[in-house]
Design a protein around this motif. Structure first.
Motif, PDB file in Angstrom:
ATOM      1  N   PRO A 401       0.831  -1.203   0.000  1.00 35.47           N
ATOM      2  CA  PRO A 401       0.000   0.000   0.000  1.00 35.47           C
ATOM      3  C   PRO A 401       0.873   1.264   0.000  1.00 35.47           C
ATOM      4  N   PRO A 402       0.477   2.302  -0.746  1.00 32.16           N
ATOM      5  CA  PRO A 402       1.290   3.532  -0.816  1.00 32.16           C
ATOM      6  C   PRO A 402       1.123   4.379   0.443  1.00 32.16           C
ATOM      7  N   LEU A 403       1.931   4.077   1.454  1.00 37.63           N
ATOM      8  CA  LEU A 403       1.787   4.770   2.741  1.00 37.63           C
ATOM      9  C   LEU A 403       2.217   6.230   2.652  1.00 37.63           C
ATOM     10  N   ARG A 404       3.130   6.552   1.713  1.00 32.74           N
ATOM     11  CA  ARG A 404       3.516   7.953   1.513  1.00 32.74           C
ATOM     12  C   ARG A 404       3.269   8.301   0.048  1.00 32.74           C
ATOM     13  N   ILE A 405       2.412   9.293  -0.168  1.00 36.49           N
ATOM     14  CA  ILE A 405       2.082   9.761  -1.510  1.00 36.49           C
ATOM     15  C   ILE A 405       2.461  11.232  -1.607  1.00 36.49           C
ATOM     16  N   GLU A 406       3.125  11.606  -2.704  1.00 40.41           N
ATOM     17  CA  GLU A 406       3.452  13.014  -2.961  1.00 40.41           C
ATOM     18  C   GLU A 406       2.780  13.429  -4.268  1.00 40.41           C
ATOM     19  N   SER A 407       2.142  14.579  -4.254  1.00 40.47           N
ATOM     20  CA  SER A 407       1.474  15.084  -5.453  1.00 40.47           C
ATOM     21  C   SER A 407       2.082  16.426  -5.844  1.00 40.47           C
ATOM     22  N   PHE A 408       2.262  16.617  -7.166  1.00 41.00           N
ATOM     23  CA  PHE A 408       2.910  17.819  -7.694  1.00 41.00           C
ATOM     24  C   PHE A 408       1.978  18.524  -8.683  1.00 41.00           C
ATOM     25  N   ASP A 409       2.024  19.857  -8.659  1.00 41.05           N
ATOM     26  CA  ASP A 409       1.211  20.637  -9.592  1.00 41.05           C
ATOM     27  C   ASP A 409       1.988  21.882  -9.997  1.00 41.05           C
ATOM     28  N   ILE A 410       1.659  22.404 -11.183  1.00 40.53           N
ATOM     29  CA  ILE A 410       2.285  23.629 -11.710  1.00 40.53           C
ATOM     30  C   ILE A 410       1.194  24.682 -11.852  1.00 40.53           C
ATOM     31  N   SER A 411       1.523  25.933 -11.503  1.00 39.00           N
ATOM     32  CA  SER A 411       0.557  27.019 -11.643  1.00 39.00           C
ATOM     33  C   SER A 411       1.232  28.228 -12.273  1.00 39.00           C
ATOM     34  N   HIS A 412       0.514  28.894 -13.200  1.00 36.04           N
ATOM     35  CA  HIS A 412       1.025  30.113 -13.833  1.00 36.04           C
ATOM     36  C   HIS A 412      -0.117  30.775 -14.586  1.00 36.04           C
ATOM     37  N   VAL A 413       0.121  31.979 -15.065  1.00 33.79           N
ATOM     38  CA  VAL A 413      -0.817  32.660 -15.952  1.00 33.79           C
ATOM     39  C   VAL A 413      -0.060  33.021 -17.218  1.00 33.79           C
ATOM     40  N   GLN A 414      -0.388  32.337 -18.306  1.00 33.75           N
ATOM     41  CA  GLN A 414       0.235  32.573 -19.610  1.00 33.75           C
ATOM     42  C   GLN A 414       1.768  32.570 -19.517  1.00 33.75           C
ATOM     43  N   GLY A 415       2.284  31.608 -18.746  1.00 38.03           N
ATOM     44  CA  GLY A 415       3.724  31.416 -18.675  1.00 38.03           C
ATOM     45  C   GLY A 415       4.475  32.355 -17.755  1.00 38.03           C
ATOM     46  N   THR A 416       3.753  33.199 -16.992  1.00 41.50           N
ATOM     47  CA  THR A 416       4.431  34.131 -16.075  1.00 41.50           C
ATOM     48  C   THR A 416       4.282  33.653 -14.640  1.00 41.50           C
ATOM     49  N   GLY A 420       5.667  25.704  -8.640  1.00 36.61           N
ATOM     50  CA  GLY A 420       5.283  24.314  -8.457  1.00 36.61           C
ATOM     51  C   GLY A 420       4.962  24.047  -6.999  1.00 36.61           C
ATOM     52  N   SER A 421       4.186  23.009  -6.751  1.00 33.41           N
ATOM     53  CA  SER A 421       3.840  22.654  -5.373  1.00 33.41           C
ATOM     54  C   SER A 421       4.028  21.161  -5.164  1.00 33.41           C
ATOM     55  N   MET A 422       4.308  20.807  -3.924  1.00 35.39           N
ATOM     56  CA  MET A 422       4.413  19.406  -3.525  1.00 35.39           C
ATOM     57  C   MET A 422       3.650  19.248  -2.220  1.00 35.39           C
ATOM     58  N   VAL A 423       2.666  18.364  -2.198  1.00 35.44           N
ATOM     59  CA  VAL A 423       1.953  18.071  -0.966  1.00 35.44           C
ATOM     60  C   VAL A 423       2.156  16.604  -0.630  1.00 35.44           C
ATOM     61  N   VAL A 424       2.046  16.273   0.647  1.00 37.15           N
ATOM     62  CA  VAL A 424       2.383  14.935   1.129  1.00 37.15           C
ATOM     63  C   VAL A 424       1.213  14.350   1.914  1.00 37.15           C
ATOM     64  N   VAL A 425       0.934  13.082   1.649  1.00 33.49           N
ATOM     65  CA  VAL A 425      -0.057  12.322   2.409  1.00 33.49           C
ATOM     66  C   VAL A 425       0.632  11.082   2.957  1.00 33.49           C
ATOM     67  N   GLU A 426       0.532  10.868   4.262  1.00 33.75           N
ATOM     68  CA  GLU A 426       1.074   9.657   4.884  1.00 33.75           C
ATOM     69  C   GLU A 426      -0.049   8.926   5.597  1.00 33.75           C
ATOM     70  N   ASP A 427      -0.158   7.647   5.343  1.00 37.55           N
ATOM     71  CA  ASP A 427      -1.231   6.814   5.923  1.00 37.55           C
ATOM     72  C   ASP A 427      -2.604   7.400   5.626  1.00 37.55           C
ATOM     73  N   GLY A 428      -2.749   8.033   4.468  1.00 37.62           N
ATOM     74  CA  GLY A 428      -4.038   8.580   4.071  1.00 37.62           C
ATOM     75  C   GLY A 428      -4.363   9.930   4.668  1.00 37.62           C
ATOM     76  N   LEU A 429      -3.439  10.528   5.446  1.00 40.59           N
ATOM     77  CA  LEU A 429      -3.662  11.815   6.088  1.00 40.59           C
ATOM     78  C   LEU A 429      -2.627  12.829   5.592  1.00 40.59           C
ATOM     79  N   VAL A 430      -3.059  14.068   5.370  1.00 41.98           N
ATOM     80  CA  VAL A 430      -2.125  15.087   4.882  1.00 41.98           C
ATOM     81  C   VAL A 430      -1.077  15.384   5.954  1.00 41.98           C
ATOM     82  N   LYS A 431       0.136  15.692   5.496  1.00 42.12           N
ATOM     83  CA  LYS A 431       1.228  16.035   6.400  1.00 42.12           C
ATOM     84  C   LYS A 431       1.767  17.393   5.977  1.00 42.12           C
ATOM     85  N   LYS A 432       1.128  18.457   6.471  1.00 38.05           N
ATOM     86  CA  LYS A 432       1.414  19.804   5.993  1.00 38.05           C
ATOM     87  C   LYS A 432       2.828  20.269   6.326  1.00 38.05           C
ATOM     88  N   SER A 433       3.438  19.710   7.340  1.00 41.69           N
ATOM     89  CA  SER A 433       4.799  20.124   7.684  1.00 41.69           C
ATOM     90  C   SER A 433       5.799  19.778   6.592  1.00 41.69           C
TER      91      SER A 433
END
Length: 646
Positions: A401-416, A420-433
């Motif tokens: 089971p994927p006990l640690r999941i990291e998700s990545f996203d990119i944000s911009h407006v017309q290339g400016t 990027g962001s990285m958020v973490v979930v461990e054991d199905g719960l977010v780990k904001k630290s």
């Protein structure tokens, strides 16, 4: 999972002395800290027949890859070192007493020049006195009532600054719920005296203040000053209202914390009543999952360590008496430790008869109810999270089971202002630290896929660098030290390909870290191999989990992008103001604290900043407001209502 036999130390190598030990996982992270009077006896018990271990102990020893220990001179030193390491490493398998709800506290920031009264939740701050915990409604009513008697500042730093600059107090100053130190109605010393009186009243000295006001009211009546007498009468009524809200349960000179525990084989609920001046001033509860076969005495020991260790660091008063259902095994050392924290004697004991024993029984009834309620809520939560992780393991063909999941996203407006962001979930719960933000610049910012490649490269390059650190140092340099079981990127095949390319260039194989993409349009899960996506059922808990972590990464990226864009827009506007150099731009931003507040400032407020005169202030104001042109409306997807920011 590791085989405990692979790292079991030889029995003869383990000393018979008292000490503290740490279990580490394969990445060097401390996952459990414990202490023992005899290290050899305690450590060998972990490597006994697995069938005799509790489920969580079994999981811990199989998740670990090494164990180390430190010999100390006494049991008191072991107690202190164990608390220090638990606080430093936050091991996932240690007893962690988590509040069964979020309690608000009434806080007075005595560390500030002008102390502020406010309602606070979450982490405690040094130099701040806390009173409570209270229910949300009661704390607001208490604060509102007492500000009539002790008109201490309760406004935010921004409101206080604006009042200082304009020379006009806020509404609370006009209705006499604030002494308005911002405009000099009272001096620094007079305002601090008000704050200290507020703390003294909340700390149990209510009768002294009520008695003083009654004498002043009687004197005012004798002098026929009925207006002053009426005002004092209202203050006395307000004080009594707050004072009488809490029931009298013990003698007036009693300051005590009364603890009770209700437990089963796997979990325990703890309740405490805070009694000050004989009255119940607050109630608090914790729930803990057991790691090993823990007795009630051991539970109480760990609880007192965590509760009073944290309180000592935030100047919260430890009471004279600590009443517990059973004495800890190291009661003598705990008493010495608590006495040292308080600076005066602490009586740690079990109430046997009388009013205190009756109150302890009431506290225990609360613990029984808290454990029942927790089980009802927890059962659904654990089942849902376990099902989600199991579904992802099966759908994505993961070895575990994927006990640690990291998700990545990119944000911009017309290339400016690409971020990027990285958020973490461990054991199905977010780990904001462990959330991370990335600024993407140069060639890497030309499109989403190159930006994703850049972010993944930087994240896992740091992981490889941290991996080279000695195991003992990884906890102090653990920014990226622990790899995920699963990486989720926002997008389809192009984003997945960019992520895989980044990992391949770093020498990280697909068998080490699994990468998938979640496309927004049809919520399809794209794998590195194959031309067709995996379609999870719409009611799948695994899909819900992927959606939540993807959406959280998007929210985190958008928030960072807007902050960066706002600063860039302000810098661009201020660059065109004649006579406004870098130092003054920095002074303006530092003074107002945010772009939004700077934009809302009047010319007079701008002129109040050091180095910015009326003429320059008018130019800055004109840069924001002078053109009068309307800002173009953002592009909107009218089907969803979403502002079109990628």
């Amino acid at each position: 999972m590791a085989d405990p036999a692979s790292y079991r130390p030889k029995t003869g190598e383990i000393p018979n002395d008292p000490g503290v030990y740490r279990f580490r996982d394969p990445h060097g992270r401390v996952i459990y800290v414990g202490k023992a009077k005899n290290l050899r006896q305690r450590l060998t018990s972990y490597f006994a027949n697995p069938a005799t271990l509790l489920p969580k102990t079994y999981a811990m020893v199989h998740a670990a890859a090494s164990v180390e220990w430190t010999v100390v001179g006494s049991e008191l030193e072991a107690l202190q070192l164990e608390y220090t390491w638990i606080k430093e490493f936050a091991p996932r398998y240690n007893l962690a007493f988590r509040d069964d709800k979020t309690y608000p506290y009434l806080a007075v920031t005595l560390g500030e020049k002008f102390p502020r009264v406010q309602v606070m939740r979450g982490d405690r701050r040094k130099g701040t006195r806390y009173f409570g915990p209270y229910t949300a409604g009661a704390i607001r009513e208490t604060m509102d009532t007492l500000l009539k008697v002790f008109p201490v500042r309760s406004c935010s730093a921004g409101v206080f600054k604006r009042a200082e600059q304009s020379g006009r107090p806020c509404l609370l100053g006009y209705i006499d719920k604030c002494s308005a130190p911002c405009v000099g109605r009272v001096s620094v010393e007079e305002h601090r005296a008000l704050a200290e009186d507020f703390c003294a009243f909340m700390g149990g000295e209510a009768k002294r203040f009520i008695s003083q006001l009654e004498k002043r009211m009687a004197a005012a009546v004798e002098e026929l000053d009925y207006e002053t007498a009426a005002s004092l009468r209202d203050d006395i009524i307000a004080m009594r209202k707050v004072f009488e809200r809490n029931a009298v349960v013990l003698s007036e000179d009693t300051d005590a914390d009364v603890f009770a525990v209700e437990e089963d084989e796997l979990e325990a609920a703890v309740q405490v009543f805070h009694v000050r001046g004989g009255r119940i001033r607050g109630q608090r509860g914790w729930v803990v999952e057991k790691v090993e076969e823990t007795t009630g005495a051991a539970l109480i020991e760990h609880l007192l360590q965590q509760v009073y260790g944290a309180q000592a660091e935030t100047d919260t008063r430890i009471p004279r008496e600590v009443l517990v259902p059973v004495l800890p095994d190291d009661a003598e050392q705990l008493t010495v430790w608590l006495t040292g924290l308080r600076g005066a004697k602490v009586d740690l004991r079990v109430p046997r008869r009388g009013d205190k024993a009756a109150l302890a029984k009431t506290v225990h009834e609360n613990a029984v109810q808290a454990l029942k309620l927790h089980k009802v809520r927890r059962a659904g939560d654990i089942t849902t999270r376990s099902l989600a992780l199991q579904e992802l393991q099966e759908a994505l063909e993961l070895p575990e089971p994927p006990l640690r999941i990291e998700s990545f996203d990119i944000s911009h407006v017309q290339g400016t202002n690409v971020v990027g962001s990285m958020v973490v979930v461990e054991d199905g719960l977010v780990k904001k630290s462990e959330y991370r933000k990335f600024s993407v610049t140069g060639d890497a910012a030309r499109d989403d896929t190159t930006a994703m490649h850049d972010v993944l490269t930087r994240r896992f390059r740091s992981y490889l660098a941290d991996k080279e650190l000695p195991v003992a140092e990884r906890d102090q340099h653990s920014k990226f030290a622990y790899p995920p079981n699963l990486v989720v990127v926002d997008g389809g095949q192009p984003q997945v390909a960019a992520a895989m390319k980044a990992l391949a260039e770093l020498g990280i194989g697909e068998h080490e870290i699994r990468v998938v993409g979640l496309a927004k349009r049809l919520e399809e899960v794209w794998l590195p191999e194959g031309d067709f996506p995996v379609i999870l059922p719409r009611a799948s808990q695994g899909l819900y989990l992927l959606q939540r972590i993807r959406d959280e990464a998007h929210r985190f990226a958008i928030t960072f992008h807007r902050q960066k864009r706002g600063k860039a827009m302000t810098a661009s506007l201020l660059d065109d103001v004649p006579g406004l150099g870098p130092a003054r731009r920095k002074a303006l931003l530092a003074h107002f604290g945010s772009v939004k507040k700077l934009r809302a400032a009047t010319p007079e407020e701008l002129a109040g900043v050091a180095g910015v005169g009326p003429s320059l202030a008018a130019s800055v104001y004109a840069a924001f407001h002078g053109s009068g042109a309307e800002q173009p409306a953002p592009a909107v997807n009218y089907a969803t209502g979403e502002i079109l920011e990628s």
